[in-house]
Design a protein around this motif. Sequence first.
Motif, PDB file in Angstrom:
ATOM      1  N   PHE A  15      68.441  10.317  78.007  1.00 25.51           N
ATOM      2  CA  PHE A  15      68.246  10.401  76.556  1.00 25.51           C
ATOM      3  C   PHE A  15      67.868  11.824  76.164  1.00 25.51           C
ATOM      4  O   PHE A  15      68.379  12.375  75.193  1.00 25.51           O
ATOM      5  CB  PHE A  15      67.164   9.418  76.091  1.00 25.51           C
ATOM      6  CG  PHE A  15      66.858   9.528  74.621  1.00 25.51           C
ATOM      7  CD1 PHE A  15      67.645   8.864  73.700  1.00 25.51           C
ATOM      8  CD2 PHE A  15      65.812  10.311  74.168  1.00 25.51           C
ATOM      9  CE1 PHE A  15      67.386   8.965  72.349  1.00 25.51           C
ATOM     10  CE2 PHE A  15      65.543  10.434  72.822  1.00 25.51           C
ATOM     11  CZ  PHE A  15      66.337   9.756  71.899  1.00 25.51           C
ATOM     12  N   ARG A  16      66.974  12.436  76.932  1.00 26.30           N
ATOM     13  CA  ARG A  16      66.533  13.794  76.648  1.00 26.30           C
ATOM     14  C   ARG A  16      67.712  14.760  76.660  1.00 26.30           C
ATOM     15  O   ARG A  16      67.866  15.589  75.769  1.00 26.30           O
ATOM     16  CB  ARG A  16      65.479  14.219  77.672  1.00 26.30           C
ATOM     17  CG  ARG A  16      64.972  15.621  77.484  1.00 26.30           C
ATOM     18  CD  ARG A  16      63.829  15.987  78.437  1.00 26.30           C
ATOM     19  NE  ARG A  16      64.166  15.803  79.826  1.00 26.30           N
ATOM     20  CZ  ARG A  16      63.596  14.892  80.622  1.00 26.30           C
ATOM     21  NH1 ARG A  16      62.668  14.093  80.174  1.00 26.30           N
ATOM     22  NH2 ARG A  16      63.947  14.791  81.888  1.00 26.30           N
ATOM     23  N   GLU A  17      68.589  14.658  77.657  1.00 28.81           N
ATOM     24  CA  GLU A  17      69.731  15.565  77.746  1.00 28.81           C
ATOM     25  C   GLU A  17      70.698  15.363  76.584  1.00 28.81           C
ATOM     26  O   GLU A  17      71.217  16.317  76.025  1.00 28.81           O
ATOM     27  CB  GLU A  17      70.449  15.391  79.085  1.00 28.81           C
ATOM     28  CG  GLU A  17      69.646  15.869  80.272  1.00 28.81           C
ATOM     29  CD  GLU A  17      69.370  17.359  80.245  1.00 28.81           C
ATOM     30  OE1 GLU A  17      70.207  18.133  79.745  1.00 28.81           O
ATOM     31  OE2 GLU A  17      68.301  17.767  80.726  1.00 28.81           O
ATOM     32  N   GLN A  18      70.962  14.107  76.214  1.00 24.39           N
ATOM     33  CA  GLN A  18      71.851  13.853  75.080  1.00 24.39           C
ATOM     34  C   GLN A  18      71.218  14.317  73.773  1.00 24.39           C
ATOM     35  O   GLN A  18      71.901  14.842  72.895  1.00 24.39           O
ATOM     36  CB  GLN A  18      72.211  12.377  75.009  1.00 24.39           C
ATOM     37  CG  GLN A  18      73.122  11.966  76.149  1.00 24.39           C
ATOM     38  CD  GLN A  18      73.550  10.541  76.044  1.00 24.39           C
ATOM     39  OE1 GLN A  18      74.261  10.180  75.123  1.00 24.39           O
ATOM     40  NE2 GLN A  18      73.109   9.714  76.989  1.00 24.39           N
ATOM     41  N   PHE A  19      69.922  14.146  73.629  1.00 23.99           N
ATOM     42  CA  PHE A  19      69.209  14.607  72.442  1.00 23.99           C
ATOM     43  C   PHE A  19      69.319  16.127  72.341  1.00 23.99           C
ATOM     44  O   PHE A  19      69.624  16.675  71.278  1.00 23.99           O
ATOM     45  CB  PHE A  19      67.739  14.166  72.529  1.00 23.99           C
ATOM     46  CG  PHE A  19      66.936  14.464  71.297  1.00 23.99           C
ATOM     47  CD1 PHE A  19      67.000  13.625  70.195  1.00 23.99           C
ATOM     48  CD2 PHE A  19      66.100  15.561  71.250  1.00 23.99           C
ATOM     49  CE1 PHE A  19      66.252  13.880  69.063  1.00 23.99           C
ATOM     50  CE2 PHE A  19      65.343  15.830  70.129  1.00 23.99           C
ATOM     51  CZ  PHE A  19      65.417  14.992  69.021  1.00 23.99           C
ATOM     52  N   ASN A  20      69.094  16.813  73.439  1.00 27.51           N
ATOM     53  CA  ASN A  20      69.227  18.276  73.462  1.00 27.51           C
ATOM     54  C   ASN A  20      70.639  18.698  73.091  1.00 27.51           C
ATOM     55  O   ASN A  20      70.837  19.660  72.354  1.00 27.51           O
ATOM     56  CB  ASN A  20      68.902  18.827  74.851  1.00 27.51           C
ATOM     57  CG  ASN A  20      67.444  18.745  75.180  1.00 27.51           C
ATOM     58  OD1 ASN A  20      66.620  18.586  74.306  1.00 27.51           O
ATOM     59  ND2 ASN A  20      67.126  18.848  76.449  1.00 27.51           N
ATOM     60  N   ARG A  22      72.828  17.137  71.245  1.00 26.63           N
ATOM     61  CA  ARG A  22      73.152  16.879  69.846  1.00 26.63           C
ATOM     62  C   ARG A  22      72.423  17.785  68.863  1.00 26.63           C
ATOM     63  O   ARG A  22      72.963  18.122  67.824  1.00 26.63           O
ATOM     64  CB  ARG A  22      72.892  15.420  69.523  1.00 26.63           C
ATOM     65  CG  ARG A  22      73.961  14.524  70.122  1.00 26.63           C
ATOM     66  CD  ARG A  22      73.753  13.069  69.773  1.00 26.63           C
ATOM     67  NE  ARG A  22      74.872  12.256  70.182  1.00 26.63           N
ATOM     68  CZ  ARG A  22      75.056  11.754  71.380  1.00 26.63           C
ATOM     69  NH1 ARG A  22      74.180  12.002  72.325  1.00 26.63           N
ATOM     70  NH2 ARG A  22      76.105  11.022  71.658  1.00 26.63           N
ATOM     71  N   ILE A  23      71.188  18.201  69.170  1.00 28.16           N
ATOM     72  CA  ILE A  23      70.489  19.056  68.211  1.00 28.16           C
ATOM     73  C   ILE A  23      70.608  20.535  68.559  1.00 28.16           C
ATOM     74  O   ILE A  23      70.109  21.374  67.840  1.00 28.16           O
ATOM     75  CB  ILE A  23      69.004  18.676  68.063  1.00 28.16           C
ATOM     76  CG1 ILE A  23      68.233  19.010  69.321  1.00 28.16           C
ATOM     77  CG2 ILE A  23      68.827  17.244  67.661  1.00 28.16           C
ATOM     78  CD1 ILE A  23      66.769  19.155  69.056  1.00 28.16           C
ATOM     79  N   GLY A  24      71.253  20.863  69.635  1.00 26.59           N
ATOM     80  CA  GLY A  24      71.492  22.248  69.973  1.00 26.59           C
ATOM     81  C   GLY A  24      70.290  22.994  70.524  1.00 26.59           C
ATOM     82  O   GLY A  24      70.185  24.194  70.388  1.00 26.59           O
ATOM     83  N   ARG A  25      69.366  22.284  71.136  1.00 26.38           N
ATOM     84  CA  ARG A  25      68.191  22.892  71.765  1.00 26.38           C
ATOM     85  C   ARG A  25      67.392  23.769  70.793  1.00 26.38           C
ATOM     86  O   ARG A  25      66.961  24.853  71.126  1.00 26.38           O
ATOM     87  CB  ARG A  25      68.589  23.686  73.007  1.00 26.38           C
ATOM     88  CG  ARG A  25      69.255  22.850  74.064  1.00 26.38           C
ATOM     89  CD  ARG A  25      69.542  23.669  75.299  1.00 26.38           C
ATOM     90  NE  ARG A  25      70.368  22.977  76.231  1.00 26.38           N
ATOM     91  CZ  ARG A  25      69.931  22.127  77.159  1.00 26.38           C
ATOM     92  NH1 ARG A  25      68.667  21.874  77.268  1.00 26.38           N
ATOM     93  NH2 ARG A  25      70.764  21.537  77.982  1.00 26.38           N
ATOM     94  N   LEU A  26      67.206  23.305  69.575  1.00 24.79           N
ATOM     95  CA  LEU A  26      66.499  24.089  68.570  1.00 24.79           C
ATOM     96  C   LEU A  26      64.995  23.847  68.545  1.00 24.79           C
ATOM     97  O   LEU A  26      64.245  24.652  68.023  1.00 24.79           O
ATOM     98  CB  LEU A  26      67.065  23.788  67.173  1.00 24.79           C
ATOM     99  CG  LEU A  26      68.513  24.196  66.963  1.00 24.79           C
ATOM    100  CD1 LEU A  26      68.967  23.774  65.579  1.00 24.79           C
ATOM    101  CD2 LEU A  26      68.679  25.685  67.137  1.00 24.79           C
TER     102      LEU A  26
END
Length: 140
Positions: A15-20, A22-26
């Motif tokens: 989940f963490r990797e997909q979240f990163n 999708r939001i572009g590591r901002l």
Amino acid sequence: MFVSLASLLVFQPEFREQFNLRIGRLSLLLVFFNNRGGYCDLGRCPFIGEGFVLMHGFGTVINGSAVIGKNCTILHNATIGAGNGGSPVIGDNVYIGAGAIIIGNVIVGNNVKIGAGAIVVENIPDDSTVVSQKSKIICR
């Protein structure tokens, strides 16, 4: 709601990797969470289509220059890596099974299923299913 999101970021590496992704590591918050675990490596992956699903992402590695189409599902311990002059291009609606390896400058067509443990080093046409060979005894 924030508590639920925080617990998913801490305890669910996929989940963490997909979240990163999708939001572009901002988020500065994610810098802290990214240093915990390291169970899957998605590189920078700017070329992943919508509907991407990483199921049980433990051990999954995706090269940052790979191109992945829409609605691709990847199971755990899969590798999509560069080699032989390029990275894979994966079409739409592709299912990649556990432990599958796709390496090199190959094109995987649309609506393809790649079985668990399969090693892909050649192009795969649309609407195909790829599996590994049956195991054999080589020494007794």
